[in-house]
Design a protein around this motif. Sequence first.
Motif, PDB file in Angstrom:
ATOM      1  N   ALA A 111      14.304 116.497  34.086  1.00  0.00           N
ATOM      2  CA  ALA A 111      13.938 115.600  32.983  1.00  0.00           C
ATOM      3  C   ALA A 111      12.479 115.810  32.565  1.00  0.00           C
ATOM      4  O   ALA A 111      12.155 115.813  31.374  1.00  0.00           O
ATOM      5  N   ARG A 112      11.626 116.009  33.552  1.00  0.00           N
ATOM      6  CA  ARG A 112      10.223 116.243  33.227  1.00  0.00           C
ATOM      7  C   ARG A 112      10.040 117.560  32.462  1.00  0.00           C
ATOM      8  O   ARG A 112       9.217 117.655  31.543  1.00  0.00           O
ATOM      9  N   THR A 113      10.817 118.568  32.814  1.00  0.00           N
ATOM     10  CA  THR A 113      10.740 119.833  32.102  1.00  0.00           C
ATOM     11  C   THR A 113      11.131 119.656  30.642  1.00  0.00           C
ATOM     12  O   THR A 113      10.488 120.184  29.728  1.00  0.00           O
ATOM     13  N   LEU A 114      12.189 118.904  30.401  1.00  0.00           N
ATOM     14  CA  LEU A 114      12.606 118.637  29.021  1.00  0.00           C
ATOM     15  C   LEU A 114      11.539 117.848  28.266  1.00  0.00           C
ATOM     16  O   LEU A 114      11.304 118.078  27.075  1.00  0.00           O
ATOM     17  N   LEU A 115      10.906 116.915  28.954  1.00  0.00           N
ATOM     18  CA  LEU A 115       9.841 116.144  28.319  1.00  0.00           C
ATOM     19  C   LEU A 115       8.676 117.049  27.937  1.00  0.00           C
ATOM     20  O   LEU A 115       8.090 116.910  26.857  1.00  0.00           O
ATOM     21  N   ASN A 116       8.348 117.990  28.817  1.00  0.00           N
ATOM     22  CA  ASN A 116       7.280 118.940  28.503  1.00  0.00           C
ATOM     23  C   ASN A 116       7.587 119.744  27.245  1.00  0.00           C
ATOM     24  O   ASN A 116       6.682 120.101  26.490  1.00  0.00           O
ATOM     25  N   ARG A 117       8.849 120.040  27.048  1.00  0.00           N
ATOM     26  CA  ARG A 117       9.256 120.834  25.891  1.00  0.00           C
ATOM     27  C   ARG A 117       9.369 120.009  24.621  1.00  0.00           C
ATOM     28  O   ARG A 117       9.609 120.555  23.540  1.00  0.00           O
ATOM     29  N   GLY A 118       9.254 118.698  24.725  1.00  0.00           N
ATOM     30  CA  GLY A 118       9.409 117.842  23.558  1.00  0.00           C
ATOM     31  C   GLY A 118      10.847 117.543  23.207  1.00  0.00           C
ATOM     32  O   GLY A 118      11.125 117.072  22.093  1.00  0.00           O
ATOM     33  N   GLU A 119      11.781 117.781  24.134  1.00  0.00           N
ATOM     34  CA  GLU A 119      13.192 117.445  23.891  1.00  0.00           C
ATOM     35  C   GLU A 119      13.422 116.016  24.382  1.00  0.00           C
ATOM     36  O   GLU A 119      13.994 115.771  25.433  1.00  0.00           O
ATOM     37  N   TRP A 120      12.983 115.076  23.564  1.00  0.00           N
ATOM     38  CA  TRP A 120      12.862 113.687  23.997  1.00  0.00           C
ATOM     39  C   TRP A 120      14.209 113.003  24.232  1.00  0.00           C
ATOM     40  O   TRP A 120      14.361 112.235  25.166  1.00  0.00           O
ATOM     41  N   ARG A 121      15.185 113.262  23.391  1.00  0.00           N
ATOM     42  CA  ARG A 121      16.471 112.576  23.587  1.00  0.00           C
ATOM     43  C   ARG A 121      17.135 113.037  24.880  1.00  0.00           C
ATOM     44  O   ARG A 121      17.679 112.234  25.640  1.00  0.00           O
ATOM     45  N   LYS A 122      17.077 114.338  25.140  1.00  0.00           N
ATOM     46  CA  LYS A 122      17.667 114.845  26.381  1.00  0.00           C
ATOM     47  C   LYS A 122      16.897 114.337  27.604  1.00  0.00           C
ATOM     48  O   LYS A 122      17.493 113.963  28.615  1.00  0.00           O
ATOM     49  N   SER A 123      15.575 114.328  27.506  1.00  0.00           N
ATOM     50  CA  SER A 123      14.797 113.847  28.650  1.00  0.00           C
ATOM     51  C   SER A 123      15.030 112.363  28.879  1.00  0.00           C
ATOM     52  O   SER A 123      15.131 111.906  30.027  1.00  0.00           O
ATOM     53  N   ALA A 124      15.174 111.576  27.798  1.00  0.00           N
ATOM     54  CA  ALA A 124      15.437 110.146  27.956  1.00  0.00           C
ATOM     55  C   ALA A 124      16.766 109.914  28.665  1.00  0.00           C
ATOM     56  O   ALA A 124      16.889 109.030  29.530  1.00  0.00           O
ATOM     57  N   ALA A 125      17.759 110.729  28.329  1.00  0.00           N
ATOM     58  CA  ALA A 125      19.077 110.571  28.956  1.00  0.00           C
ATOM     59  C   ALA A 125      19.005 110.889  30.448  1.00  0.00           C
ATOM     60  O   ALA A 125      19.591 110.176  31.274  1.00  0.00           O
ATOM     61  N   LEU A 126      18.301 111.959  30.819  1.00  0.00           N
ATOM     62  CA  LEU A 126      18.204 112.315  32.238  1.00  0.00           C
ATOM     63  C   LEU A 126      17.381 111.303  33.027  1.00  0.00           C
ATOM     64  O   LEU A 126      17.726 110.964  34.165  1.00  0.00           O
ATOM     65  N   PHE A 127      16.301 110.793  32.446  1.00  0.00           N
ATOM     66  CA  PHE A 127      15.524 109.768  33.141  1.00  0.00           C
ATOM     67  C   PHE A 127      16.366 108.504  33.363  1.00  0.00           C
ATOM     68  O   PHE A 127      16.284 107.852  34.405  1.00  0.00           O
ATOM     69  N   ALA A 128      17.200 108.183  32.371  1.00  0.00           N
ATOM     70  CA  ALA A 128      18.078 107.020  32.523  1.00  0.00           C
ATOM     71  C   ALA A 128      19.079 107.246  33.660  1.00  0.00           C
ATOM     72  O   ALA A 128      19.404 106.312  34.415  1.00  0.00           O
ATOM     73  N   GLN A 129      19.553 108.486  33.810  1.00  0.00           N
ATOM     74  CA  GLN A 129      20.485 108.784  34.903  1.00  0.00           C
ATOM     75  C   GLN A 129      19.808 108.629  36.262  1.00  0.00           C
ATOM     76  O   GLN A 129      20.414 108.144  37.217  1.00  0.00           O
ATOM     77  N   VAL A 130      18.549 109.039  36.364  1.00  0.00           N
ATOM     78  CA  VAL A 130      17.829 108.885  37.634  1.00  0.00           C
ATOM     79  C   VAL A 130      17.782 107.423  38.042  1.00  0.00           C
ATOM     80  O   VAL A 130      18.074 107.054  39.185  1.00  0.00           O
ATOM     81  N   ALA A 131      17.426 106.560  37.084  1.00  0.00           N
ATOM     82  CA  ALA A 131      17.295 105.142  37.401  1.00  0.00           C
ATOM     83  C   ALA A 131      18.643 104.498  37.692  1.00  0.00           C
ATOM     84  O   ALA A 131      18.745 103.590  38.522  1.00  0.00           O
TER      85      ALA A 131
END
Length: 583
Positions: A111-131
Amino acid sequence: MNHPVARAAGLVLLLASGVGAQRRVPAAPPAPPASPVAPISPLAPEAPLAPLAPEPTMFALSPLDAPRAFLADGTTWELPAPAHFDDSYDFGLKEHARYPQDPADSLYREARTLLNRGEWRKSAALFAQVAARQPVSRYAADALYWQAFSLYRIGGTEELRQALAALDARRAKFPDASSKSETDALAVRIGGALAARGDASARERVARTAGASGAVCDSEELSVRSSALNALMRSDPEAAQTLLQRVLERRDECSVPLRKNAVMLVGTRGDAAAKARLADVVKNDPSTEVRSSAISYLARVSGDEVVAALDAVIRNESEDEGVQRAAVRALGDHESARAKAAIRALVERTSAPERLRLEALSTFDRGSGFAYAFSTNDSCFGQNCAPRPVPAVAPVPAVAPVPPVPPVRSGQVSGAIAPTPAAVTYSGDVQWELASRQADRRLSADDAAWLRGVYPRLETTRLKSRAVSVLARSGDEATLTWLMNLIQREEEPADVRATVLSRLGRDLPIQQLNRFYDGASTRAVREQIVSVLGTRKEPEATDKLIEIVRTGTDPSLRRSAISALGRKNDPRTTQLLLELISK
């Protein structure tokens, strides 16, 4: 061999003999072949980096790339580099240590890698899965934060509401989690975005936060406003003047970066209106940062009203000392008689802080500095103001051949040093060398005469040391004579006399240095003379150091002399060290 001086001599001799004996050491046998190097085990993969900061909204521009404002009359004005705002990608929450054994580690890092790339919707989905999947993971609290941040970056109304919900969940599930202030700041930013779109509940939420914790500062919003201000200055500078005045009239803490940017834009004009505005900022703005920024621009413009404003700052006993020191430096950059009188008055004012008076003395020890010049086009903004042409650079005159300077030996001083203070004169060689080194110093003969008169009234050793340090750069004969007489006065502080020797010792005849050493009764002065003798190449300097080692009664000074001799590569040094060790 247990004597400290003998040990010091042995160390120096050992080092010297090691250097000289390299030619006598037999060649070493060839080294056996090295065993094969074991292959290096592969490195563990690096953890993904924290989100990269986007390019700042405003960035420093080189003079060639700086934007230009085109005025109504066709002239142009080169805009300065705008002030920098902190617009970092993650505005507070830092990446914590990795937990490779945590079951959510791989998902969180993806998720952090996606956030670094600016792929915000994908990173938001993965962070939500972690929680959601790993609620007891050590990453769970931060995952909710970064989920909210990713949704905020998408910026849709629904995403903003989901972001607030994620932050509320973080507070509820992890009340003791770190970075609470960063979480609150992100919530305020998201709430402000929703409130601007008409969300009543978000507006109430922001109002409650503001009432509980004071003004809410949004660095992103300030950076956008500053960009808008710079754009307006480029497109319509005249219309921007009213807006600049409104910005400078603000007094809230949040607008400090914006006010500093406005000061910069006003300060580059250099006309009468700009001087008045800057003087008003110096007098009335509550922020020390903004006032100091305004002072730095006042240093670049001339006029009695500018000097009066700066003088008022240094006379205000309730003013911040940092702001006062900035005002002193600005006054030092002015060449007017009024500015010099203000500096002199500060040095003589015993009620002023010592650090401020030291700063004032230092203004006499600076070079000419930078020359600030404004052409008609870039200072008047199309107004009817007097042009100030940039002066042409004068041609450099041809340099006369430099006469050779013979080594200064004993007997070249035309006036001997008397045991009591007396006038001292110097040979032409010494005087010429001193004058050639000091020709570019700023201190004038008039300033030097004033400072010599003020010196007896200075109360502290630090003030006196700074004063003689400045005087030592003067180069005029009257000051050099005064300094030489000061060195002989035992009632003067040892640190002050050592300061003079550190400045002038390399130019004095060895005979004088030797006499100063013999007449001194403090270690500080003698230490400084030993240090100077260690840098001199004349044989008489080595003779004096050898004498100090052999007959001195202070072991600290003897060790210092041994150290100085060790750097001279004189054959007599080796013999002396051998004698000391064999005792």
